[in-house]
Design a protein around this motif. Structure first.
Motif, PDB file in Angstrom:
ATOM      1  N   ASP A  18       0.913  -1.006   0.028  1.00  0.00           N
ATOM      2  CA  ASP A  18       0.031  -0.064  -0.023  1.00  0.00           C
ATOM      3  C   ASP A  18       0.946   1.138  -0.062  1.00  0.00           C
ATOM      4  OD1 ASP A  18      -2.483   1.317   2.587  1.00  0.00           O
ATOM      5  OD2 ASP A  18      -1.634   2.088   0.352  1.00  0.00           O
ATOM      6  N   LEU A  19       1.041   1.787  -1.183  1.00  0.00           N
ATOM      7  CA  LEU A  19       2.207   3.054  -1.327  1.00  0.00           C
ATOM      8  C   LEU A  19       1.585   3.983  -2.175  1.00  0.00           C
ATOM      9  CD1 LEU A  19       3.873   2.727  -4.008  1.00  0.00           C
ATOM     10  CD2 LEU A  19       4.864   0.656  -2.907  1.00  0.00           C
ATOM     11  N   ALA A  20       2.005   4.925  -2.076  1.00  0.00           N
ATOM     12  CA  ALA A  20       2.046   6.202  -3.091  1.00  0.00           C
ATOM     13  C   ALA A  20       3.265   6.429  -3.835  1.00  0.00           C
ATOM     14  CB  ALA A  20       1.590   7.457  -2.151  1.00  0.00           C
ATOM     15  N   ALA A  21       3.234   6.295  -5.082  1.00  0.00           N
ATOM     16  CA  ALA A  21       4.537   6.402  -5.816  1.00  0.00           C
ATOM     17  C   ALA A  21       4.475   8.237  -6.178  1.00  0.00           C
ATOM     18  CB  ALA A  21       4.524   5.484  -7.132  1.00  0.00           C
ATOM     19  N   ILE A  22       5.443   8.814  -5.580  1.00  0.00           N
ATOM     20  CA  ILE A  22       5.231  10.225  -5.854  1.00  0.00           C
ATOM     21  C   ILE A  22       5.418  10.721  -7.427  1.00  0.00           C
ATOM     22  CG2 ILE A  22       6.465  12.553  -5.141  1.00  0.00           C
ATOM     23  CD1 ILE A  22       7.231  11.047  -2.530  1.00  0.00           C
ATOM     24  N   PRO A  23       4.601  11.730  -7.832  1.00  0.00           N
ATOM     25  CA  PRO A  23       3.524  12.380  -7.348  1.00  0.00           C
ATOM     26  C   PRO A  23       2.184  11.828  -7.510  1.00  0.00           C
ATOM     27  CG  PRO A  23       4.126  13.328  -9.460  1.00  0.00           C
ATOM     28  CD  PRO A  23       4.880  12.103  -9.346  1.00  0.00           C
ATOM     29  N   THR A  24       2.007  10.418  -7.709  1.00  0.00           N
ATOM     30  CA  THR A  24       0.737   9.835  -7.969  1.00  0.00           C
ATOM     31  C   THR A  24       0.085   9.350  -6.769  1.00  0.00           C
ATOM     32  OG1 THR A  24       1.704   7.568  -8.156  1.00  0.00           O
ATOM     33  CG2 THR A  24       1.739   8.649 -10.128  1.00  0.00           C
ATOM     34  N   THR A  25      -1.266   9.060  -6.878  1.00  0.00           N
ATOM     35  CA  THR A  25      -1.842   8.699  -5.752  1.00  0.00           C
ATOM     36  C   THR A  25      -1.704   7.246  -4.947  1.00  0.00           C
ATOM     37  OG1 THR A  25      -3.770   7.930  -7.170  1.00  0.00           O
ATOM     38  CG2 THR A  25      -3.738  10.069  -6.521  1.00  0.00           C
ATOM     39  N   ARG A  26      -2.203   7.225  -3.944  1.00  0.00           N
ATOM     40  CA  ARG A  26      -2.075   5.950  -3.198  1.00  0.00           C
ATOM     41  C   ARG A  26      -2.589   4.964  -3.855  1.00  0.00           C
ATOM     42  NH1 ARG A  26      -2.657   5.811   3.352  1.00  0.00           N
ATOM     43  NH2 ARG A  26      -2.776   3.928   3.834  1.00  0.00           N
ATOM     44  N   ARG A  27      -2.083   3.773  -3.923  1.00  0.00           N
ATOM     45  CA  ARG A  27      -2.819   2.508  -4.357  1.00  0.00           C
ATOM     46  C   ARG A  27      -2.066   1.251  -4.118  1.00  0.00           C
ATOM     47  NH1 ARG A  27      -1.569  -0.280  -8.931  1.00  0.00           N
ATOM     48  NH2 ARG A  27       0.092   0.689 -10.134  1.00  0.00           N
ATOM     49  N   ASN A  28      -2.781   0.217  -4.064  1.00  0.00           N
ATOM     50  CA  ASN A  28      -2.043  -1.257  -3.778  1.00  0.00           C
ATOM     51  C   ASN A  28      -1.323  -1.565  -5.081  1.00  0.00           C
ATOM     52  OD1 ASN A  28      -2.753  -2.448  -1.268  1.00  0.00           O
ATOM     53  ND2 ASN A  28      -4.807  -2.063  -1.777  1.00  0.00           N
ATOM     54  N   TYR A  29      -0.295  -2.115  -4.709  1.00  0.00           N
ATOM     55  CA  TYR A  29       0.686  -2.811  -5.790  1.00  0.00           C
ATOM     56  C   TYR A  29       0.984  -4.303  -5.318  1.00  0.00           C
ATOM     57  CZ  TYR A  29       1.974   1.877  -7.546  1.00  0.00           C
ATOM     58  OH  TYR A  29       2.011   3.107  -8.149  1.00  0.00           O
ATOM     59  N   TRP A  30       0.954  -4.943  -6.371  1.00  0.00           N
ATOM     60  CA  TRP A  30       1.279  -6.638  -6.236  1.00  0.00           C
ATOM     61  C   TRP A  30       2.326  -7.092  -7.005  1.00  0.00           C
ATOM     62  CZ3 TRP A  30      -1.927  -9.198  -3.083  1.00  0.00           C
ATOM     63  CH2 TRP A  30      -3.311  -8.683  -2.871  1.00  0.00           C
ATOM     64  N   GLY A  31       3.039  -7.926  -6.276  1.00  0.00           N
ATOM     65  CA  GLY A  31       4.237  -8.778  -6.921  1.00  0.00           C
ATOM     66  C   GLY A  31       3.784  -9.669  -7.775  1.00  0.00           C
ATOM     67  N   GLN A  32       4.457 -10.291  -8.381  1.00  0.00           N
ATOM     68  CA  GLN A  32       4.351 -11.730  -9.507  1.00  0.00           C
ATOM     69  C   GLN A  32       4.047 -12.759  -8.884  1.00  0.00           C
ATOM     70  OE1 GLN A  32       7.289 -10.436  -8.726  1.00  0.00           O
ATOM     71  NE2 GLN A  32       8.468 -12.631  -8.681  1.00  0.00           N
ATOM     72  N   GLY A  33       4.195 -13.175  -7.618  1.00  0.00           N
ATOM     73  CA  GLY A  33       3.930 -14.097  -7.114  1.00  0.00           C
ATOM     74  C   GLY A  33       4.972 -15.067  -7.155  1.00  0.00           C
ATOM     75  N   THR A  34       5.323 -15.976  -5.973  1.00  0.00           N
ATOM     76  CA  THR A  34       6.253 -16.924  -5.797  1.00  0.00           C
ATOM     77  C   THR A  34       5.567 -18.164  -5.046  1.00  0.00           C
ATOM     78  OG1 THR A  34       8.533 -17.424  -5.100  1.00  0.00           O
ATOM     79  CG2 THR A  34       7.110 -16.251  -3.492  1.00  0.00           C
ATOM     80  N   ARG A  35       6.020 -19.350  -5.899  1.00  0.00           N
ATOM     81  CA  ARG A  35       5.126 -20.538  -5.641  1.00  0.00           C
ATOM     82  C   ARG A  35       5.938 -21.056  -4.082  1.00  0.00           C
ATOM     83  NH1 ARG A  35       1.546 -23.402  -8.124  1.00  0.00           N
ATOM     84  NH2 ARG A  35       1.621 -22.205  -9.870  1.00  0.00           N
ATOM     85  N   VAL A  36       5.022 -21.893  -3.242  1.00  0.00           N
ATOM     86  CA  VAL A  36       5.460 -22.641  -2.268  1.00  0.00           C
ATOM     87  C   VAL A  36       4.842 -23.595  -2.150  1.00  0.00           C
ATOM     88  CG1 VAL A  36       5.687 -22.698   0.292  1.00  0.00           C
ATOM     89  CG2 VAL A  36       6.154 -20.661  -0.692  1.00  0.00           C
ATOM     90  N   THR A  37       5.655 -24.991  -2.225  1.00  0.00           N
ATOM     91  CA  THR A  37       4.942 -26.211  -2.013  1.00  0.00           C
ATOM     92  C   THR A  37       5.468 -27.015  -0.922  1.00  0.00           C
ATOM     93  OG1 THR A  37       4.814 -26.195  -4.423  1.00  0.00           O
ATOM     94  CG2 THR A  37       4.686 -28.366  -3.487  1.00  0.00           C
ATOM     95  N   VAL A  38       4.640 -27.466  -0.146  1.00  0.00           N
ATOM     96  CA  VAL A  38       5.093 -28.158   0.806  1.00  0.00           C
ATOM     97  C   VAL A  38       4.570 -29.662   0.722  1.00  0.00           C
ATOM     98  CG1 VAL A  38       4.844 -28.108   3.589  1.00  0.00           C
ATOM     99  CG2 VAL A  38       4.516 -26.032   2.333  1.00  0.00           C
ATOM    100  N   SER A  39       5.501 -30.638   0.747  1.00  0.00           N
ATOM    101  CA  SER A  39       5.199 -31.954   0.644  1.00  0.00           C
ATOM    102  C   SER A  39       4.792 -32.679   1.843  1.00  0.00           C
ATOM    103  CB  SER A  39       6.235 -32.719  -0.014  1.00  0.00           C
ATOM    104  OG  SER A  39       7.533 -32.686   0.602  1.00  0.00           O
TER     105      SER A  39
END
Length: 120
Positions: free
Chosen positions: A98-119
């Motif tokens: 949850d961040l504001a990239a100056i000078p734009t407005t505050r919004r949510n950003y997402w990463g590309q995802g990382t897979r976790v597998t538990v056997s």
């Protein structure tokens, strides 16, 4: 432009540990909160843990006592230490900011995802 880059996923046996990292980079920005979400196959994305700029943290009940979220403000990086992993923790884990990239407005950003597998 802001990017969130995740790392640290992989395959681990039940009872093992993994540490996820997510670094925010790009133009100048102000981070208000960062966190981790996960999405298992066939399920909706769910909150795992969050941390605010003031250091407050919150966790999903399913991971309390096993996962720890932490943050390095100098590096604009959030970590998720996952211990005592269970097969039901298997999912793609997404970093959120949850961040504001100056000078734009505050919004949510997402990463590309990382897979976790538990056997089991």
């Amino acid at each position: 432009q802001v990017q969130l880059v995740e790392s640290g996923g992989g395959l681990v046996q039940a009872g093992g540990s993994l540490r996820l990292s997510c670094a925010a980079s790009g133009s100048r920005f102000i981070i208000y909160a960062m966190g981790w979400y996960r999405q298992a196959p066939g399920k909706q994305r769910e909150l795992v843990a969050t941390t605010t700029s003031g250091g407050n943290t919150s966790y999903a009940d399913s991971v309390k006592g096993r996962f720890t979220i932490s943050r390095d403000n100098a590096k604009n990086t959030v970590y998720l230490q996952m211990n005592s992993l269970k097969p039901e923790d298997t999912a793609v884990y997404y970093c959120n900011a949850d961040l504001a990239a100056i000078p734009t407005t505050r919004r949510n950003y997402w990463g590309q995802g990382t897979r976790v597998t538990v056997s089991s």
